[in-house]
Design a protein around this motif. Structure first.
Motif, short mmCIF file in Angstrom:
data_model
loop_
_atom_site.label_atom_id
_atom_site.label_comp_id
_atom_site.label_asym_id
_atom_site.label_seq_id
_atom_site.Cartn_x
_atom_site.Cartn_y
_atom_site.Cartn_z
N VAL A 136 -7.60 -3.42 2.96
CA VAL A 136 -6.14 -3.45 3.05
C VAL A 136 -5.71 -4.43 4.15
CG1 VAL A 136 -6.07 -1.46 4.63
CG2 VAL A 136 -4.05 -2.04 3.28
N GLU B 140 -14.24 3.27 -0.31
CA GLU B 140 -13.96 1.95 0.24
C GLU B 140 -12.47 1.61 0.12
OE1 GLU B 140 -17.36 -1.08 -0.70
OE2 GLU B 140 -17.15 0.26 -2.43
N GLU B 141 -11.99 0.88 1.09
CA GLU B 141 -10.64 0.33 1.04
C GLU B 141 -10.62 -1.01 1.75
OE1 GLU B 141 -6.17 1.93 1.87
OE2 GLU B 141 -7.42 1.62 3.66
N ALA C 169 -7.71 5.39 4.44
CA ALA C 169 -8.52 4.68 3.44
C ALA C 169 -8.89 5.53 2.23
CB ALA C 169 -9.79 4.14 4.10
N HIS C 170 -8.76 6.85 2.32
CA HIS C 170 -9.18 7.72 1.22
C HIS C 170 -8.10 8.78 1.00
CE1 HIS C 170 -11.60 10.57 -1.12
NE2 HIS C 170 -12.48 9.60 -1.28
N SER D 145 0.83 -1.19 0.00
CA SER D 145 0.00 0.00 0.00
C SER D 145 0.87 1.25 0.00
CB SER D 145 -0.91 -0.02 1.22
OG SER D 145 -1.76 1.10 1.24
N TYR E 65 -7.92 -3.62 -2.29
CA TYR E 65 -8.92 -2.88 -3.07
C TYR E 65 -9.01 -1.48 -2.51
CZ TYR E 65 -13.50 -1.47 -4.92
OH TYR E 65 -14.50 -0.80 -5.55
N GLN E 66 -9.12 -0.49 -3.40
CA GLN E 66 -9.30 0.89 -2.96
C GLN E 66 -10.07 1.65 -4.01
OE1 GLN E 66 -7.97 4.21 -3.72
NE2 GLN E 66 -8.91 5.01 -1.84
N ASN E 67 -11.09 2.40 -3.59
CA ASN E 67 -11.94 3.13 -4.52
C ASN E 67 -12.37 4.44 -3.86
OD1 ASN E 67 -14.06 4.13 -6.16
ND2 ASN E 67 -14.61 2.06 -6.82
N ASP E 68 -11.78 5.55 -4.29
CA ASP E 68 -12.14 6.86 -3.73
C ASP E 68 -13.57 7.25 -4.06
OD1 ASP E 68 -9.81 7.39 -2.39
OD2 ASP E 68 -9.15 9.03 -3.70
N GLU F 182 -2.41 -3.58 -0.24
CA GLU F 182 -3.68 -3.08 -0.76
C GLU F 182 -4.40 -4.16 -1.56
OE1 GLU F 182 -6.10 -0.25 -0.20
OE2 GLU F 182 -4.14 0.71 -0.34
#
Length: 269
Positions: free
Chosen positions: A171, A168-169, A196-197, A140, A161-164, A159
């Motif tokens: 980790v 959502e994250e 997370a963001h 990450s 998954y991460q989606n601004d 990491e």
């Protein structure tokens, strides 16, 4: 054994008084700090871990939930005290508070409940998302000011998954050389919520609440964070922690300033 005469334990563990089981001391070590070299400070998650350890040790009971208010900051080498006060003691639970202080100044105030009914039937509703194993995920983003001897340098993050856009994250997190995390360490690991963001990284936590579900079965823990929203310059959200077996470990929630500390008005965190 006199106060302070003990074999050093993990970096988040305070020393219990030899004469008063409800009082502890804690000198902030390098391993518990984050921030620039010239102004390192105790990470809030470590102060939460220290208070949970004190509560569990003083009462002899496992944590059910704890909520902490981060009231101030303190730096490397500070000599702190932790005092535990029992509010109510019943057959199934003890309710108590712990105050982490620097002299007369309160740094952290924690309310908690400990105990439970071990023989009661359990059930898990929240399920771990389908993600790759930790070592199959890319490292990450770096934690600022990471060094081999400070907390940021001891944290491993991978990491999944991460989606601004959705806030959502997912980790994977572990603390090097710490083994399978207990309740204090899970609380510490949950305090990376603001990472997370992209708009919250570098912010400052105002609080953290952790509710225990089950003990961990692996050193890697999946932090599944969902931002609820941003309002008045702060971020709100929730977090679930799972071990590699998919067991739900904790549910956490937090509020924190999105801005970096130097952009905040004087007197705020």
């Amino acid at each position: 054994m006199a106060d302070g005469d003990h074999t050093p334990g993990p970096f988040w563990v305070p020393t219990q008084s030899a004469t008063d089981r409800d009082r502890f001391t804690y000198t902030v070590p390098q391993a518990a700090c984050v921030g620039p070299y010239e102004s390192q400070f105790l990470m809030g998650g470590v102060s939460m871990a220290a208070c949970i350890h004190a509560l569990e040790t003083a009462t002899g009971l496992p944590l059910l939930w704890a909520t902490v208010q981060f009231a101030g900051a303190t730096g490397l080498g500070s000599d702190l005290g932790i005092s535990v006060t029992r509010l109510a003691e019943g057959r199934s639970a003890t309710q108590a508070v712990a105050d982490l202080t620097a002299g007369t100044r309160v740094v952290v105030h924690m309310a908690a409940a400990l105990g439970g009914v071990p023989e009661a039937e359990g059930h898990q509703f929240a399920q771990m998302p389908d993600v790759l194993a930790p070592m199959e995920c890319a490292p990450s983003h770096d934690i600022p000011f990471a060094r081999p001897d400070n907390l940021a340098g001891r944290i491993e993050r991978r990491e999944a998954y991460q989606n601004d856009e959705t806030g959502e994250e997912h980790v994977w997190v572990r603390v090097r050389d710490a083994g399978i995390p207990d309740a204090p360490l899970l609380a510490l690991m949950s305090d990376f919520f603001l990472g997370a963001h992209s708009k919250t990284r570098g912010g400052r936590s105002l609080d953290n609440t952790v509710r225990m579900h089950a003990p961990a079965g692996s050193d890697w823990v999946l932090n599944v964070t969902r931002m609820s929203g941003f309002s008045s310059g702060v971020a709100h959200g929730t977090l679930h922690q799972f071990d590699q077996n998919g067991t739900l470990l904790t549910t956490a929630s937090q509020t924190g300033f999105m801005a970096r500390p130097h952009t905040l008005p004087a007197g705020t965190r």
